[in-house]
Scaffold this active site. Structure first.
Site, PDB file in Angstrom:
ATOM      1  N   HIS A 157      48.683 -63.558  54.235  1.00 24.54           N
ATOM      2  CA  HIS A 157      48.949 -64.537  53.189  1.00 24.54           C
ATOM      3  C   HIS A 157      50.132 -64.168  52.310  1.00 24.54           C
ATOM      4  O   HIS A 157      50.600 -64.997  51.543  1.00 24.54           O
ATOM      5  CB  HIS A 157      47.700 -64.757  52.338  1.00 24.54           C
ATOM      6  CG  HIS A 157      47.362 -63.604  51.464  1.00 24.54           C
ATOM      7  ND1 HIS A 157      47.034 -62.377  51.940  1.00 24.54           N
ATOM      8  CD2 HIS A 157      47.298 -63.513  50.123  1.00 24.54           C
ATOM      9  CE1 HIS A 157      46.768 -61.566  50.937  1.00 24.54           C
ATOM     10  NE2 HIS A 157      46.925 -62.225  49.825  1.00 24.54           N
ATOM     11  N   HIS A 158      50.642 -62.948  52.410  1.00 27.48           N
ATOM     12  CA  HIS A 158      51.787 -62.477  51.637  1.00 27.48           C
ATOM     13  C   HIS A 158      51.793 -63.037  50.213  1.00 27.48           C
ATOM     14  O   HIS A 158      52.751 -63.647  49.756  1.00 27.48           O
ATOM     15  CB  HIS A 158      53.115 -62.755  52.366  1.00 27.48           C
ATOM     16  CG  HIS A 158      53.308 -64.139  52.882  1.00 27.48           C
ATOM     17  ND1 HIS A 158      52.830 -64.524  54.097  1.00 27.48           N
ATOM     18  CD2 HIS A 158      53.909 -65.227  52.358  1.00 27.48           C
ATOM     19  CE1 HIS A 158      53.133 -65.786  54.297  1.00 27.48           C
ATOM     20  NE2 HIS A 158      53.780 -66.230  53.255  1.00 27.48           N
TER      21      HIS A 158
END
Length: 118
Positions: free
Chosen positions: A106-107
């Site tokens: 998901h950074h």
């Protein structure tokens, strides 16, 4: 025993390895690294509610690169739980290697998604 580079040893006298099955991360685990309102948003967003939450979507940078989908929050709980569980096992010497193939997908920052281009 020859291991063939970085691979694990193989053969008849090798000990069977156990695979880490993650427990879902709890809200308090997620809130240690992410803002409460971000976690609340992830819990509530669905494809049906996205039109009602356009301001939140923009503020949190959710969209094409980080789309919302059914089960998003459960997915986040599961892969975050894999990272947390792996770290716990490593820190307690219960394993030598822990891999979470989904870790980091998901950074995200503390309070929003982070696009690769920003």
């Amino acid at each position: 025993m020859e291991t063939g580079g970085n691979s694990l040893p193989s053969g008849p006298d090798v000990v069977k390895r156990k695979v880490l099955n993650p427990f879902p991360a709890r809200d308090r685990d997620l809130c240690r690294f992410h803002a409460d309102d971000y976690v609340t948003f992830l819990r509530s967003i669905t494809p049906e509610t996205q039109q009602d939450q356009l301001r939140q979507l923009k503020r949190l940078n959710v969209g094409e690169n980080c789309p919302e989908f059914y089960g998003l929050y459960n997915f986040c709980q599961t892969y975050a739980g894999g990272s947390v569980g792996g770290a716990v096992k490593l820190n307690h010497g219960l394993c030598d290697i822990a891999i979470n193939w989904a870790g980091g997908l998901h950074h995200a920052k503390k309070s929003r998604h982070l696009d690769f281009v920003t």
